[in-house]
Design an enzyme around this catalytic site. Structure first.
Site, PDB file in Angstrom:
ATOM      1  N   LYS A 153     -11.051  -1.281  12.560  1.00  0.00           N
ATOM      2  CA  LYS A 153     -10.208  -2.119  11.712  1.00  0.00           C
ATOM      3  C   LYS A 153      -8.752  -2.004  12.143  1.00  0.00           C
ATOM      4  O   LYS A 153      -8.130  -0.964  11.972  1.00  0.00           O
ATOM      5  CB  LYS A 153     -10.313  -1.728  10.243  1.00  0.00           C
ATOM      6  CG  LYS A 153      -9.676  -2.780   9.343  1.00  0.00           C
ATOM      7  CD  LYS A 153      -9.251  -2.257   7.994  1.00  0.00           C
ATOM      8  CE  LYS A 153      -7.821  -1.800   7.954  1.00  0.00           C
ATOM      9  NZ  LYS A 153      -6.803  -2.828   8.186  1.00  0.00           N
ATOM     10  N   GLU A 228      -4.845  11.412  11.659  1.00  0.00           N
ATOM     11  CA  GLU A 228      -3.527  11.540  12.293  1.00  0.00           C
ATOM     12  C   GLU A 228      -2.540  10.900  11.337  1.00  0.00           C
ATOM     13  O   GLU A 228      -2.565   9.683  11.139  1.00  0.00           O
ATOM     14  CB  GLU A 228      -3.485  10.810  13.648  1.00  0.00           C
ATOM     15  CG  GLU A 228      -4.438  11.331  14.691  1.00  0.00           C
ATOM     16  CD  GLU A 228      -4.118  12.730  15.202  1.00  0.00           C
ATOM     17  OE1 GLU A 228      -3.080  13.312  14.793  1.00  0.00           O
ATOM     18  OE2 GLU A 228      -4.920  13.246  15.985  1.00  0.00           O
ATOM     19  N   CYS A 262       4.903   8.288  14.741  1.00  0.00           N
ATOM     20  CA  CYS A 262       4.647   9.490  13.940  1.00  0.00           C
ATOM     21  C   CYS A 262       5.238  10.726  14.624  1.00  0.00           C
ATOM     22  O   CYS A 262       5.465  11.728  13.963  1.00  0.00           O
ATOM     23  CB  CYS A 262       3.162   9.648  13.666  1.00  0.00           C
ATOM     24  SG  CYS A 262       2.138   9.372  15.095  1.00  0.00           S
ATOM     25  N   GLU A 354       9.538  11.065   5.669  1.00  0.00           N
ATOM     26  CA  GLU A 354       9.299  10.250   6.863  1.00  0.00           C
ATOM     27  C   GLU A 354       9.871   8.848   6.615  1.00  0.00           C
ATOM     28  O   GLU A 354       9.464   8.168   5.675  1.00  0.00           O
ATOM     29  CB  GLU A 354       7.799  10.148   7.167  1.00  0.00           C
ATOM     30  CG  GLU A 354       7.542   9.332   8.421  1.00  0.00           C
ATOM     31  CD  GLU A 354       6.078   9.328   8.849  1.00  0.00           C
ATOM     32  OE1 GLU A 354       5.212   9.050   8.019  1.00  0.00           O
ATOM     33  OE2 GLU A 354       5.828   9.593  10.043  1.00  0.00           O
TER      34      GLU A 354
HETATM   35  P1  NAP Z   1      -1.262   2.846   5.830  1.00  0.00           P
HETATM   36  O1  NAP Z   1      -1.308   2.127   4.540  1.00  0.00           O
HETATM   37  O2  NAP Z   1      -1.648   4.250   5.859  1.00  0.00           O
HETATM   38  O3  NAP Z   1      -2.154   1.966   6.837  1.00  0.00           O
HETATM   39  C1  NAP Z   1      -2.811   2.455   7.981  1.00  0.00           C
HETATM   40  C2  NAP Z   1      -4.166   1.771   8.115  1.00  0.00           C
HETATM   41  O4  NAP Z   1      -5.007   2.133   6.997  1.00  0.00           O
HETATM   42  C3  NAP Z   1      -4.105   0.255   8.082  1.00  0.00           C
HETATM   43  O5  NAP Z   1      -5.087  -0.279   8.931  1.00  0.00           O
HETATM   44  C4  NAP Z   1      -4.411  -0.048   6.630  1.00  0.00           C
HETATM   45  O6  NAP Z   1      -4.877  -1.350   6.415  1.00  0.00           O
HETATM   46  C5  NAP Z   1      -5.475   0.971   6.342  1.00  0.00           C
HETATM   47  N1  NAP Z   1      -5.658   1.263   4.925  1.00  0.00           N
HETATM   48  C6  NAP Z   1      -4.771   1.075   3.905  1.00  0.00           C
HETATM   49  N2  NAP Z   1      -5.323   1.446   2.734  1.00  0.00           N
HETATM   50  C7  NAP Z   1      -6.581   1.867   2.996  1.00  0.00           C
HETATM   51  C8  NAP Z   1      -7.654   2.359   2.192  1.00  0.00           C
HETATM   52  N3  NAP Z   1      -7.540   2.509   0.871  1.00  0.00           N
HETATM   53  N4  NAP Z   1      -8.821   2.702   2.796  1.00  0.00           N
HETATM   54  C9  NAP Z   1      -8.962   2.574   4.125  1.00  0.00           C
HETATM   55  N5  NAP Z   1      -7.983   2.089   4.935  1.00  0.00           N
HETATM   56  C10 NAP Z   1      -6.804   1.752   4.380  1.00  0.00           C
HETATM   57  O7  NAP Z   1       0.153   2.735   6.455  1.00  0.00           O
HETATM   58  P2  NAP Z   1       1.234   1.588   6.175  1.00  0.00           P
HETATM   59  O8  NAP Z   1       1.216   1.168   4.738  1.00  0.00           O
HETATM   60  O9  NAP Z   1       1.013   0.557   7.156  1.00  0.00           O
HETATM   61  O10 NAP Z   1       2.574   2.377   6.465  1.00  0.00           O
HETATM   62  C11 NAP Z   1       3.161   3.160   5.430  1.00  0.00           C
HETATM   63  C12 NAP Z   1       3.822   4.391   5.987  1.00  0.00           C
HETATM   64  O11 NAP Z   1       2.832   5.207   6.622  1.00  0.00           O
HETATM   65  C13 NAP Z   1       4.833   4.154   7.088  1.00  0.00           C
HETATM   66  O12 NAP Z   1       6.075   3.802   6.580  1.00  0.00           O
HETATM   67  C14 NAP Z   1       4.821   5.492   7.787  1.00  0.00           C
HETATM   68  O13 NAP Z   1       5.622   6.403   7.092  1.00  0.00           O
HETATM   69  C15 NAP Z   1       3.387   5.914   7.720  1.00  0.00           C
HETATM   70  N6  NAP Z   1       2.621   5.573   8.935  1.00  0.00           N
HETATM   71  C16 NAP Z   1       2.289   6.559   9.802  1.00  0.00           C
HETATM   72  C17 NAP Z   1       1.617   6.242  10.970  1.00  0.00           C
HETATM   73  C18 NAP Z   1       1.219   7.270  11.953  1.00  0.00           C
HETATM   74  O14 NAP Z   1       1.101   6.965  13.139  1.00  0.00           O
HETATM   75  N7  NAP Z   1       0.949   8.493  11.566  1.00  0.00           N
HETATM   76  C19 NAP Z   1       1.262   4.937  11.249  1.00  0.00           C
HETATM   77  C20 NAP Z   1       1.593   3.944  10.338  1.00  0.00           C
HETATM   78  C21 NAP Z   1       2.263   4.284   9.181  1.00  0.00           C
HETATM   79  P3  NAP Z   1      -3.817  -2.527   6.060  1.00  0.00           P
HETATM   80  O15 NAP Z   1      -3.131  -2.850   7.310  1.00  0.00           O
HETATM   81  O16 NAP Z   1      -4.648  -3.628   5.596  1.00  0.00           O
HETATM   82  O17 NAP Z   1      -2.908  -1.971   5.016  1.00  0.00           O
END
Ligand code: NAP
Ligand code: MG
Length: 454
Positions: A153, A228, A262, A354
């Site tokens: 996904k 991660e 990250c 972060e």
């Molecule tokens: P996120 O919500 O954690 O999204 C990451 C992935 O998980 C996306 O594919 C998302 O889908 C999916 N997801 C969301 N809710 C889920 C659920 N309940 N069950 C299963 N999968 C789910 O991250 P974000 O909202 O895009 O970013 C928020 C913050 O997270 C950023 O500002 C940053 O601080 C952190 N982040 C960290 C990393 C890293 O590399 N460690 C990467 C991205 C973000 P959708 O796209 O449909 O929401």
């Protein structure tokens, strides 16, 4: 359900993608179960050959994949080419694995004892928007090499390169259903990977909050999980360091990919006796970061991923924030944010949370013990850098900092042939390197008696 994909540098719609619902996801998982049975039955060398063909297909498509990433994610063209090449490299690396997945022969009494590395079955990979290509490949390449099928996904914001990689896999001859890309909502498709009993493992990269939820969800089926998550990594600059180089490279260590990394070294800790000199050297380096059109080869930093994310980042730089200096960014269309250096205290949210944007917080420290204490005073533990000319100190501090990936006198990025992952709330398990295959297999132990006494 159609979903518009936006170019973050122009705010224009670049594509419309249909989102999968729960039924689509279940149907894909059922296809993956069937595909995995025939995949694991293929000769190991044949699986390796198909993965090499997939790598070759990616290699031939690097420019297209890179251009797609520039328009979908706003990554600079140089970075995007590197990311597409990384997919090829990871596939090539793990293509060598299927016929090298050795078990052990263990000396026991009265018989022979051997172990097998058995595939798990179907693996669900959930990818964030910050590095759509590499993070997808870090999951699917070792998973496939170990004999699994993959449902993947992509993030809603950035599905285009993942969709193309799925097409390239088919074109290269990977069996139908073995690697399926399912664009959709996290709360729908991602959640279904967690709850569907035929998905035996979830690989998740993203926020710590969602990672915690996924881990809790997987617990009810004792489902395997690799996480991660976020980071707030420290770039520690000692007084004896090559300050010129430390200051010249610090912007790259945090502003690369507009800070949406990250591993971003978003806290700079500088020894007090060189703090003023370091800031003097850092200022021109930050002002010199070229922010603009990501398709221009001279651009060093593009836009943020979305308006919503820019608003979140901007929240860390309110009026009256302790801005030391900033670079420039375009105005007008696009989710731009200038590189920003804050001289904060130790409890400022910009120093502790972060941000995932081009904002770095700098604080002074007194001595080595103070530096280690500040570096470790966080729930995260992903990466970090240590700048010193004292080799013994470099090693001491590397051992003392609670983080999974450290670099000395550099801001090393992730290498596909070495393990990558976090301490504390930055994650669980390791990706990449030789050991990643363990994360996609179960060890099976078989005893065969050779004497009556057994
Ligand atoms: P996120 O919500 O954690 O999204 C990451 C992935 O998980 C996306 O594919 C998302 O889908 C999916 N997801 C969301 N809710 C889920 C659920 N309940 N069950 C299963 N999968 C789910 O991250 P974000 O909202 O895009 O970013 C928020 C913050 O997270 C950023 O500002 C940053 O601080 C952190 N982040 C960290 C990393 C890293 O590399 N460690 C990467 C991205 C973000 P959708 O796209 O449909 O929401
Ligand atoms: Mg989210």
């Amino acid at each position: 359900m159609p979903h518009d994909v936006i170019n973050p540098a122009t705010e224009q719609v670049v594509a419309t993608v249909a989102l999968c619902d729960v039924e689509d996801t279940d149907a894909a998982i059922a296809r993956a179960v069937r595909a995995q049975r025939s995949w694991r039955a293929l000769a190991p060398a044949e699986r390796g050959r198909l993965l090499r063909r997939f790598a070759a297909a990616v290699d031939a498509d690097i420019e297209t994949l890179a251009r797609l990433e520039v328009s979908n994610s706003g990554h600079t063209i140089g970075n995007a080419r590197g990311e597409a090449s990384n997919v090829r490299d990871v596939l090539e690396y793990y293509a060598a694995a299927p016929d090298r997945l050795f078990g052990k022969q263990i000396p026991v009494a009265d018989g022979v004892n051997i172990t097998f590395q058995e595939p798990l079955g179907v693996v669900g990979v959930i990818v964030p928007w910050n590095f759509p290509m590499p993070i997808a490949a870090w999951g699917f390449a070792p998973a496939l090499a170990a004999g699994n099928a993959v449902v993947l996904k992509p993030a809603e914001l950035t599905p285009l390169t993942a969709i193309r990689l799925g097409e390239l896999a088919l074109r290269a001859g990977l069996p139908e259903g073995l690697l399926q890309v399912l664009p959709g909502r996290g709360s729908v498709v991602g959640e279904r990977f967690v709850t569907h009993p035929d998905v035996r493992k979830v690989v998740f990269t993203g926020s710590t909050a969602v990672g915690q939820r996924i881990m809790a969800g997987c617990a009810s089926q004792v489902k395997r999980v690799t996480l991660e998550l976020g980071g707030k990594s420290a770039n520690i600059v000692f007084g004896d360091a090559d300050l010129e180089r430390a200051a010249a490279t610090a912007p790259h260590g945090v502003f690369d990919n507009a800070g949406q990394d990250c591993c971003a070294r978003s806290r700079i800790l500088v020894q007090r006796n060189v703090y003023d000199r370091f800031m003097e050297l850092l200022e021109p380096a930050v002002r010199g970061v070229v922010v603009g059109d990501p398709s221009d080869a001279l651009t060093e930093m593009g836009p943020l991923i979305s308006a919503q994310h820019r608003a979140k980042v901007a929240g860390y730089v309110p009026d009256g924030a302790p801005v030391a200096f900033r670079g420039d960014a375009p105005t007008g269309d696009g989710f731009w944010f200038p590189p920003t250096v804050l001289a904060t205290g130790l409890t400022d949210p910009a120093f502790t949370e972060e941000i995932f944007g081009p904002v770095v917080a700098v604080v002074p420290f007194d001595d080595e013990a103070d530096a280690v204490r500040i570096a470790n005073d966080t729930e995260y533990g992903l990466s970090g850098s240590i700048w010193t000319r004292d080799v013994a100190r470099a090693l001491r501090v590397s051992r003392a900092v609670e983080a999974g990936n450290l670099s000395v006198n550099s801001h090393s990025s992730v290498r596909y042939n070495t393990p990558f992952g976090g301490f504390k709330q930055s994650g669980l398990g390791r990706e990449l390197g030789p050991d990643a295959l363990d994360a996609f297999t179960e060890t099976k132990n078989v005893f065969i008696p050779t004497s009556e006494g057994a």
